[in-house]
Design an enzyme around this catalytic site. Structure first.
Site, PDB file in Angstrom:
ATOM      1  N   ASP A 117      35.853  33.398  68.430  1.00  0.00           N
ATOM      2  CA  ASP A 117      34.852  34.035  67.574  1.00  0.00           C
ATOM      3  C   ASP A 117      34.053  35.027  68.412  1.00  0.00           C
ATOM      4  O   ASP A 117      33.390  34.651  69.378  1.00  0.00           O
ATOM      5  CB  ASP A 117      33.909  32.971  67.000  1.00  0.00           C
ATOM      6  N   HIS A 152      27.978  40.398  59.481  1.00  0.00           N
ATOM      7  CA  HIS A 152      27.288  39.490  60.410  1.00  0.00           C
ATOM      8  C   HIS A 152      25.982  38.933  59.814  1.00  0.00           C
ATOM      9  O   HIS A 152      25.709  37.742  59.893  1.00  0.00           O
ATOM     10  CB  HIS A 152      27.015  40.242  61.713  1.00  0.00           C
ATOM     11  N   LYS A 176      32.852  40.524  63.787  1.00  0.00           N
ATOM     12  CA  LYS A 176      31.835  40.715  62.743  1.00  0.00           C
ATOM     13  C   LYS A 176      31.300  42.134  62.818  1.00  0.00           C
ATOM     14  O   LYS A 176      31.089  42.668  63.926  1.00  0.00           O
ATOM     15  CB  LYS A 176      30.668  39.733  62.944  1.00  0.00           C
ATOM     16  N   TYR A 222      28.134  41.398  70.164  1.00  0.00           N
ATOM     17  CA  TYR A 222      28.171  40.656  71.432  1.00  0.00           C
ATOM     18  C   TYR A 222      28.572  41.552  72.607  1.00  0.00           C
ATOM     19  O   TYR A 222      28.409  41.156  73.758  1.00  0.00           O
ATOM     20  CB  TYR A 222      29.143  39.468  71.361  1.00  0.00           C
TER      21      TYR A 222
HETATM   22  N1  LIG Z   1      27.060  34.480  62.904  1.00  0.00           N
HETATM   23  C1  LIG Z   1      25.981  34.349  63.645  1.00  0.00           C
HETATM   24  O1  LIG Z   1      24.906  34.884  63.325  1.00  0.00           O
HETATM   25  C2  LIG Z   1      26.053  33.538  64.874  1.00  0.00           C
HETATM   26  C3  LIG Z   1      27.272  33.150  65.363  1.00  0.00           C
HETATM   27  N2  LIG Z   1      27.363  32.398  66.520  1.00  0.00           N
HETATM   28  C4  LIG Z   1      28.712  32.004  66.969  1.00  0.00           C
HETATM   29  O2  LIG Z   1      28.752  30.576  67.104  1.00  0.00           O
HETATM   30  C5  LIG Z   1      29.122  30.253  68.445  1.00  0.00           C
HETATM   31  C6  LIG Z   1      28.531  28.933  68.865  1.00  0.00           C
HETATM   32  O3  LIG Z   1      27.117  28.953  68.781  1.00  0.00           O
HETATM   33  P1  LIG Z   1      26.155  29.158  70.053  1.00  0.00           P
HETATM   34  O4  LIG Z   1      24.997  29.951  69.601  1.00  0.00           O
HETATM   35  O5  LIG Z   1      26.928  29.704  71.184  1.00  0.00           O
HETATM   36  O6  LIG Z   1      25.614  27.718  70.364  1.00  0.00           O
HETATM   37  P2  LIG Z   1      26.289  26.286  70.649  1.00  0.00           P
HETATM   38  O7  LIG Z   1      25.693  25.346  69.662  1.00  0.00           O
HETATM   39  O8  LIG Z   1      27.750  26.399  70.752  1.00  0.00           O
HETATM   40  O9  LIG Z   1      25.661  25.897  72.052  1.00  0.00           O
HETATM   41  C7  LIG Z   1      25.923  26.615  73.217  1.00  0.00           C
HETATM   42  C8  LIG Z   1      25.022  26.057  74.322  1.00  0.00           C
HETATM   43  O10 LIG Z   1      25.356  24.697  74.565  1.00  0.00           O
HETATM   44  C9  LIG Z   1      25.761  24.539  75.927  1.00  0.00           C
HETATM   45  N3  LIG Z   1      26.894  23.602  75.907  1.00  0.00           N
HETATM   46  C10 LIG Z   1      28.110  23.806  75.328  1.00  0.00           C
HETATM   47  N4  LIG Z   1      28.895  22.728  75.442  1.00  0.00           N
HETATM   48  C11 LIG Z   1      28.172  21.801  76.129  1.00  0.00           C
HETATM   49  C12 LIG Z   1      28.446  20.489  76.579  1.00  0.00           C
HETATM   50  N5  LIG Z   1      29.621  19.898  76.334  1.00  0.00           N
HETATM   51  N6  LIG Z   1      27.470  19.827  77.252  1.00  0.00           N
HETATM   52  C13 LIG Z   1      26.279  20.415  77.498  1.00  0.00           C
HETATM   53  N7  LIG Z   1      25.946  21.661  77.097  1.00  0.00           N
HETATM   54  C14 LIG Z   1      26.901  22.358  76.416  1.00  0.00           C
HETATM   55  C15 LIG Z   1      26.114  25.909  76.427  1.00  0.00           C
HETATM   56  O11 LIG Z   1      25.829  26.070  77.793  1.00  0.00           O
HETATM   57  P3  LIG Z   1      26.921  26.585  78.882  1.00  0.00           P
HETATM   58  O12 LIG Z   1      27.518  27.859  78.346  1.00  0.00           O
HETATM   59  O13 LIG Z   1      26.102  26.792  80.106  1.00  0.00           O
HETATM   60  O14 LIG Z   1      27.921  25.490  79.018  1.00  0.00           O
HETATM   61  C16 LIG Z   1      25.167  26.803  75.609  1.00  0.00           C
HETATM   62  O15 LIG Z   1      23.887  26.815  76.221  1.00  0.00           O
HETATM   63  C17 LIG Z   1      28.620  31.461  69.239  1.00  0.00           C
HETATM   64  O16 LIG Z   1      29.097  31.498  70.552  1.00  0.00           O
HETATM   65  C18 LIG Z   1      29.066  32.582  68.349  1.00  0.00           C
HETATM   66  O17 LIG Z   1      30.453  32.799  68.494  1.00  0.00           O
HETATM   67  C19 LIG Z   1      26.224  31.995  67.171  1.00  0.00           C
HETATM   68  C20 LIG Z   1      24.983  32.395  66.749  1.00  0.00           C
HETATM   69  C21 LIG Z   1      24.783  33.172  65.561  1.00  0.00           C
HETATM   70  O1  LIG Z   2      24.813  35.260  67.933  1.00  0.00           O
HETATM   71  C1  LIG Z   2      24.852  35.871  66.871  1.00  0.00           C
HETATM   72  O2  LIG Z   2      25.915  36.060  66.265  1.00  0.00           O
HETATM   73  C2  LIG Z   2      23.610  36.369  66.276  1.00  0.00           C
HETATM   74  O3  LIG Z   2      23.641  37.105  65.347  1.00  0.00           O
HETATM   75  C3  LIG Z   2      22.312  35.879  66.788  1.00  0.00           C
HETATM   76  O4  LIG Z   2      22.323  35.601  68.091  1.00  0.00           O
HETATM   77  C4  LIG Z   2      21.158  36.796  66.454  1.00  0.00           C
HETATM   78  O5  LIG Z   2      21.464  38.091  66.847  1.00  0.00           O
HETATM   79  C5  LIG Z   2      19.925  36.297  67.046  1.00  0.00           C
HETATM   80  O6  LIG Z   2      19.796  35.131  67.301  1.00  0.00           O
HETATM   81  C6  LIG Z   2      18.854  37.221  67.303  1.00  0.00           C
HETATM   82  O7  LIG Z   2      17.761  36.567  67.839  1.00  0.00           O
END
Ligand SMILES: NC(=O)C1=CN([C@@H]2O[C@H](COP(=O)(O)OP(=O)(O)OC[C@H]3O[C@@H](n4cnc5c(N)ncnc54)[C@H](OP(=O)(O)O)[C@@H]3O)[C@@H](O)[C@H]2O)C=CC1
Ligand SMILES: O=C(O)C(=O)[C@@H](O)[C@H](O)C(=O)CO
Length: 278
Positions: free
Chosen positions: A44, A107, A74, A49
């Site tokens: 994803d 997005h 997105k 990003y």
């Molecule tokens: N459509 C939207 O608006 C959005 C989409 N997304 C998508 O969703 C994905 C996932 O969400 P995201 O925001 O990254 O958050 P997550 O809920 O996946 O959490 C990520 C965090 O958790 C930590 N982590 C991951 N696995 C572990 C583990 N097993 N033990 C301890 N800590 C862990 C990571 O640290 P570390 O990397 O240091 O391991 C990072 O700080 C994003 O990467 C993106 O692709 C996210 C936000 C908004």
């Molecule tokens: O991660 C994503 O896909 C997002 O859209 C978010 O991170 C968003 O841009 C946000 O959290 C801004 O504060």
């Protein structure tokens, strides 16, 4: 090993993938390369990003065939006008080094931008599917009213709605509205971006079944039927997050985690009704 979810357009998507938000471009090729080695086959990313080219590089360098990796991107918040959707989609294909994308999402709805017009954006996404260059069109962060509007005005329901969802914010309203239209739910921030990992209830269940807290939370999502793509920069965590298909939570454990919901107070991200950043 990874279950597939069938979308309302007949295509399938791996229920577990790998997220790339906040993976810096200079570390993306190595990070995504490691995720592919671990076994992830669903990535994803997003125009916002800034790491699509490096995701494409990792896939090219992996030696995996195109149809072995499910790819989502997105459309950027500054690209909502139909001409910009088409142009930026071409750029996304080029960066990812593919001639067809599996899933492309609006997005954010940005209901206070572009005169509130996300319908023309949605029509352009649907057109990309009709052109044969996109397998599935979807949305992200769409509230029930946003879904009603695009479906009411175009007659086409998105294949997925990618929304914030985790134990502290189940996001029941947007999930229910999505399911009513047979739209699959993708839960972003499945670990609450780390916020849920130290939860006492989750920790208690994890200790009782000799699993990591992350595995308990991700398994809860899987049993709810949502599609997830946790992000980690560390190989051992990628492995941990991947190993969630050899155990199951009981109904009681599921209910205990359900009860952690704090409603909108539990959000870790922006409110889609007011978020307007381009
Ligand atoms: N459509 C939207 O608006 C959005 C989409 N997304 C998508 O969703 C994905 C996932 O969400 P995201 O925001 O990254 O958050 P997550 O809920 O996946 O959490 C990520 C965090 O958790 C930590 N982590 C991951 N696995 C572990 C583990 N097993 N033990 C301890 N800590 C862990 C990571 O640290 P570390 O990397 O240091 O391991 C990072 O700080 C994003 O990467 C993106 O692709 C996210 C936000 C908004
Ligand atoms: O991660 C994503 O896909 C997002 O859209 C978010 O991170 C968003 O841009 C946000 O959290 C801004 O504060």
């Amino acid at each position: 090993m990874i279950p597939s979810t069938t979308l309302n357009d007949g295509t399938t998507i791996p229920q577990l993938g790998f997220g790339t938000f906040l993976v810096p471009p200079e570390e993306t090729a190595a990070t995504v390369g490691t995720a592919l080695e671990v076994g992830y086959r669903h990535i994803d990313t997003a125009q916002l990003y800034g790491n699509e080219a490096e995701v494409g590089q990792a896939i090219a360098e992996s030696g995996l065939a195109r149809d072995e990796v499910y790819l989502t991107s997105k459309v950027g918040n500054g690209e909502h006008k139909p001409d910009d959707v088409y142009r930026s989609f071409d750029e996304t294909l080029e960066k990812l080094r593919v001639d067809k994308l599996d899933l492309f999402l609006i997005h954010w709805p940005l209901p206070t931008r572009y005169d509130g017009d996300f319908v023309s954006t949605w029509k352009a996404m649907v057109d990309l599917v009709q052109q044969g260059r996109l397998a599935s069109a979807g949305v992200s962060n769409f509230q029930p009213a946003h879904l009603e509007r695009i479906i009411g005005e175009t007659g086409v329901a998105p294949a997925v709605n990618q929304i914030e969802a985790h134990p502290y914010f189940r996001n029941d309203d947007a999930r229910k509205a999505s399911h009513e239209h047979a739209i699959a739910v993708e839960a972003w921030g499945p670990l609450g971006q780390g916020a849920v990992l130290k939860d006492e209830t989750v920790g208690g269940i994890a200790a009782a079944i000799d699993r990591a807290p992350s595995q308990v939370i991700l398994r809860w999502h899987i049993q709810r039927g949502d599609i997830i793509f946790p992000k980690s920069m560390r190989r051992e965590r990628m492995v941990e997050n991947f190993q969630i298909f050899d155990f199951a939570l009981t109904d009681e454990q599921m209910a205990q985690i359900d009860a952690l919901d704090r409603g909108p107070e539990g959000r870790v991200g922006p409110d889609p009704d007011t978020f307007d950043r381009i």
